[in-house]
Design an enzyme around this catalytic site. Structure first.
Site, short mmCIF file in Angstrom:
data_model
loop_
_atom_site.label_atom_id
_atom_site.label_comp_id
_atom_site.label_asym_id
_atom_site.label_seq_id
_atom_site.Cartn_x
_atom_site.Cartn_y
_atom_site.Cartn_z
N PRO A 122 -14.63 -22.93 2.74
CG PRO A 122 -14.58 -23.97 4.84
CD PRO A 122 -15.25 -24.03 3.48
CB CYS A 123 -9.96 -21.79 0.53
SG CYS A 123 -10.46 -20.20 -0.11
#
Length: 156
Positions: A122-123
């Site tokens: 989850p950047c």
């Protein structure tokens, strides 16, 4: 040999790529014409199902075989991103401190930009130190949509 599956999502067409039983890429694509050439296998179908559940707001984490492909530093950053809880954010500087290099916030940003497993790694949950949305490969509007989706799931 790589296999892929393309499906429509609320943020656009997503292509999932699998190799040797692991998910190696999740990206947005405009190549919908390839959809009829998608391969169906258990790993790809499971990834699609979990991503669809994520978009429905009923899945907050992923249970998929993934393979992180990058430099040692990038992989270290991506593994730390996996620790950011659903619906929460951390700054690039916070991630740099967590991986043991407080001065590496720009390098963390570059590693986020090279993340090939959007949403799963989850950047989109990484923000600027001033709490502003910055630097997302798929555009700030997509980043905002993903963060909004995660925050609205808590309010239902």
């Amino acid at each position: 040999m790589d296999h892929y599956l393309i499906f429509s999502s609320p943020i656009g067409n997503i292509i999932i790529t699998e190799c040797d039983g692991s998910i190696i890429r999740v990206d947005l694509t405009d190549k919908s014409f390839l959809e009829n050439k998608s391969v169906r296998n258990k790993v790809l179908e499971c990834a699609k199902e979990q991503l669809e559940e994520y978009f429905l707001g009923v899945r907050t984490s992923f249970d998929l075989p993934i393979k992180l492909i990058g430099s040692g530093f990038q992989i270290k950053v991506w593994k730390e991103l996996l620790n950011i809880p659903y619906g929460e954010v951390k700054s690039y500087g916070e991630i740099a401190k967590l991986i043991g290099n407080k001065n590496a916030s720009r390098a963390v940003g570059m590693a986020c930009n090279k993340n090939h497993l959007m949403i799963i790694v989850p950047c989109h949950r990484v923000i600027g130190k001033n709490k502003k949305l910055v630097g997302y490969e798929y555009g700030i509007d997509i980043k905002q949509k993903l963060l909004d989706l995660e925050s609205s799931s808590f309010n239902e």
